[in-house]
Design an enzyme around this catalytic site. Sequence first.
Site: not given
Length: 226
Positions: A31, A136, A169
């Site tokens: 990310d 995701k 995350c």
Amino acid sequence: MIMETTRSVTVEAEPYPFEFSLATCALLIIDMQRDFLEPGGFGEMLGNDVSQLRSTSEPNRRLLAAWRSKQLPVMHTREGHRPDLMDLPPAKKMRGRGKTTIGDKGPMGRILVRGEAGHDIIPELYPLPSEPVIDKPGKGAFFATDLHAMLQNRGIQQLIVTGVTTEVCVNTTVREANDRGYDCLVPSDCVGSYFPEFQAVGLKMIKAQGGIFGWVSSSEKLLAVL
Ligand code: C5J
């Protein structure tokens, strides 16, 4: 002679040295998206100081360059949702009770929506066409994605997990990976949090109890053995 790509290496790490074979280890970058790292994105809208994450960019760039130079597997993830938001749980949309939330128009396009500028990966770490990008909808990279199948098909057993944020995350992905049988190493300078105390404790949680979720090291130590 041992082929370069099948060489086994040992990295100084906590709670004890991390051993892996270059043939079975992937770099998984979580990310590193404009929405989390740049001013005006989702991270800042939630009230976070995004400058806290910028220090992760250069060590990630160096690690990525080393991985690429050896033609080792690299995968990137992005957190975000379909433009029709059909994969956005109402609870996630409502969380925080913000005026502007996921799917709404922000300064870098619709917030955390696939295809929008803010959802994309920062230019410094932009994926090559040969590097899979896993989109995701959740925090963990294994939930509702093909990641496990892709890793299994490539024979990957160990993961170097980097990116943001450490306690959200990155931690969720390391825990998911651990339950699926992967050994994970987290280089501390390649992961970042908006909160210094969460950075520290997020790393501590991974390596505690004999490495209950994995190992922690640094990009310098990792680069030294590549
Ligand atoms: C968050 C992430 N913090 N990538 N996402 O919402 O950690």
